[in-house]
Design a protein around this motif. Structure first.
Motif, short mmCIF file in Angstrom:
data_model
loop_
_atom_site.label_atom_id
_atom_site.label_comp_id
_atom_site.label_asym_id
_atom_site.label_seq_id
_atom_site.Cartn_x
_atom_site.Cartn_y
_atom_site.Cartn_z
N ASN A 1 -1.80 -10.89 -7.74
CA ASN A 1 -0.53 -10.76 -7.05
C ASN A 1 -0.38 -11.70 -5.85
O ASN A 1 0.60 -11.62 -5.12
CB ASN A 1 -0.31 -9.32 -6.59
N LYS A 2 -1.38 -12.58 -5.64
CA LYS A 2 -1.35 -13.43 -4.46
C LYS A 2 -1.30 -14.93 -4.77
O LYS A 2 -0.70 -15.70 -4.02
CB LYS A 2 -2.57 -13.15 -3.57
N GLY A 3 -1.97 -15.35 -5.86
CA GLY A 3 -1.97 -16.77 -6.17
C GLY A 3 -3.18 -17.18 -6.98
O GLY A 3 -3.82 -16.34 -7.62
N SER B 1 5.97 -15.82 -10.74
CA SER B 1 6.03 -15.35 -9.36
C SER B 1 7.06 -14.24 -9.33
O SER B 1 8.25 -14.48 -9.10
CB SER B 1 6.41 -16.50 -8.41
N LEU C 1 7.52 -18.29 0.37
CA LEU C 1 6.11 -18.04 0.65
C LEU C 1 5.16 -18.95 -0.12
O LEU C 1 3.96 -19.01 0.19
CB LEU C 1 5.77 -16.58 0.36
N VAL D 1 7.06 -5.74 -2.44
CA VAL D 1 5.84 -6.43 -2.01
C VAL D 1 4.73 -5.46 -1.63
O VAL D 1 3.62 -5.87 -1.31
CB VAL D 1 6.14 -7.38 -0.84
N PHE E 1 10.96 -14.24 -0.01
CA PHE E 1 9.83 -14.21 -0.93
C PHE E 1 9.56 -15.58 -1.53
O PHE E 1 8.42 -16.03 -1.62
CB PHE E 1 10.13 -13.19 -2.03
N PRO F 1 3.05 -15.64 -4.49
CA PRO F 1 3.19 -14.18 -4.43
C PRO F 1 3.74 -13.63 -5.74
O PRO F 1 4.59 -14.25 -6.38
CB PRO F 1 4.18 -13.98 -3.28
N GLY F 2 3.24 -12.48 -6.14
CA GLY F 2 3.69 -11.86 -7.37
C GLY F 2 3.16 -12.52 -8.62
O GLY F 2 3.73 -12.36 -9.69
N ASN F 3 2.04 -13.26 -8.51
CA ASN F 3 1.52 -13.99 -9.66
C ASN F 3 0.52 -13.17 -10.46
O ASN F 3 -0.33 -12.49 -9.90
CB ASN F 3 0.86 -15.29 -9.20
N LYS G 1 -0.84 -20.54 -3.16
CA LYS G 1 -0.28 -19.24 -2.83
C LYS G 1 1.00 -19.01 -3.64
O LYS G 1 1.98 -19.72 -3.47
CB LYS G 1 0.04 -19.16 -1.33
#
Length: 413
Positions: free
Chosen positions: A72-74, A111, A44, A163, A41, A95-97, A93
């Motif tokens: 959730n992507k950036g 993130s 990424l 995810v 993760f 992830p989890g943002n 990018k």
């Protein structure tokens, strides 16, 4: 003949027994997590060419740039040197943002469980300079709304990140303890320039920078970072902050946390250890808040996941921070974010458009204008212009007597 009756009795008893067993079972929509190792993760993160936004989230303004989150992507970076023709230049990018904040060319972002730091001094060569691992409890796991339960047997949050989700229909015994309510808690399932420059977020923000500290808030927890060394933040404190926290606003050495059940006030006179002052409770509803002087303005959105009562604008008297009290209330349709600029209060009323209120008399706020042809979600009242996002569009307005005039409308897709 006796055999026939005995056989019939056996069949009836069998049917009755099956019916009785079936009463102990039910069909349940179960969310099963899709997992990725934290190591994979974290690899990424990257800086890429511009791309279309899938689901526009929050907005943030810094110098001549606007940052728009893709849930959730950036984060999409928009060059706003010419407000009439904004242009997307980069995609970060992450992830989890969910949130970002920027100070003196350093961008801080969540993130999932980590805090990541980017050097954006050269917007054409953005670099990741730091990652603080496992400093957050994730506050939005994007559980599908149709899920009635979550299968937690396959979740190892110590080594993995969720995810995505797969929803299946399962027949299970009632009160089967392999399933739990769909909320999270404690990391597991449960229901430089010559002058310092800090950016500005909207009312839906969960990150706030005040001087040398970055304050972040999750569902129930506040995390405080010392950012005196901008490229190397230090986790100073984590503390409980309330419950169902959604937003955070800062003004005059206080933090105002908007939750689904009220507004919490914290003093940051001791910046590394915010002190609880008071709370103002209301019925359940999604609740961003902004503050101007002795009054806090908050919207409550009812319906769906936000509660079942009406949607309103509330004006809270906070002249005595220890005893906030309701000053007035006004009905709205479908409110989201809001912002203040001098005597003007801007309220994003969802599909009902952008609404402007005159708040010269805070106890008698008056609706002066409605821009109903647009969808609005959040605003940032800058010094010389108003930024607004809604319906995957970025709008910019100039202030004019009695309202605002459109400068540009930019599709984010």
């Amino acid at each position: 003949m006796k055999f026939k009756y005995l056989f019939l009795s056996f069949v009836l008893i069998s049917i009755w027994s099956c019916d009785k067993k079936d009463l102990n079972f039910e069909l349940v929509q179960v969310a099963i997590p899709e997992l990725m190792t934290k190591a994979d993760f974290r690899n990424l993160v990257e800086i890429t060419v511009p791309k279309n936004i899938e689901e526009a989230g929050k907005i943030y303004a810094y110098k001549n740039y606007i940052f728009v989150s893709d849930n959730n992507k950036g984060v999409h970076v928009i060059d706003n040197s010419n407000p009439k023709q904004p242009k997307v230049t980069k995609f970060i990018k992450i992830p989890g943002n969910e949130d970002i904040s920027v100070k003196d060319d350093f961008l801080y972002a969540d993130s999932a469980t980590d805090l990541v730091v980017f050097d954006i001094s050269n917007i054409n060569s953005i670099t990741l300079v730091e990652r603080l691992k496992d400093v957050f409890n994730i506050y939005d796991y994007k559980i599908p709304v149709e899920a009635q339960a979550v299968d937690y047997g396959k979740i190892d949050l110590e080594n993995n990140i969720i995810v995505g989700w797969t929803v299946t229909t399962e027949r299970r015994k009632k009160m089967d303890n392999r399933f739990v309510d769909v909320t999270f808690q404690d990391g597991v399932l449960s229901t430089a320039t010559a002058e310092s420059v800090t950016g500005q977020g909207g009312s839906l923000a969960r990150f706030q920078i005040v001087n040398n500290y970055l304050y972040t808030v999750g569902n129930y927890q506040m995390t405080i970072f010392n950012i005196q060394n901008l490229s190397s933040p230090v986790l100073e404190n984590t503390q409980n902050a309330g419950w169902n926290i959604e937003t955070m606003f800062q003004a005059d050495d206080y933090l105002y946390l908007g939750s689904t059940n009220g507004m919490y006030i914290y003093s940051i006179k001791n910046p590394s250890l915010p002190e609880y002052v008071s709370e103002f409770m209301h019925w359940e509803g999604c609740d961003p808040v902004v503050v101007d002087g002795n009054y806090a303005y908050l919207t409550l959105r009812g319906g769906n996941d936000c509660g079942q009562l009406e949607s309103v604008l509330e004006v809270i008297d906070i002249s005595d921070k220890t005893m906030p009290k309701l000053a007035s209330r006004y009905e709205l349709e479908n409110p989201y974010g809001l912002g203040v600029k001098e005597n003007m209060l801007f309220v994003c009323d969802g599909t009902s458009g952008l609404k402007l209120f005159d708040k010269e008399e805070p106890l008698d706020v008056k609706l002066t204008k409605t821009y109903s042809e647009i969808e609005s979600k959040d605003v940032i009242p800058l010094e010389n212009s108003l930024l607004m996002i809604g319906g995957n569009n970025l709008y910019q307005y100039e202030y004019v007597e009695g309202g605002v005039d459109l400068i540009s409308s930019y599709s984010l897709r």
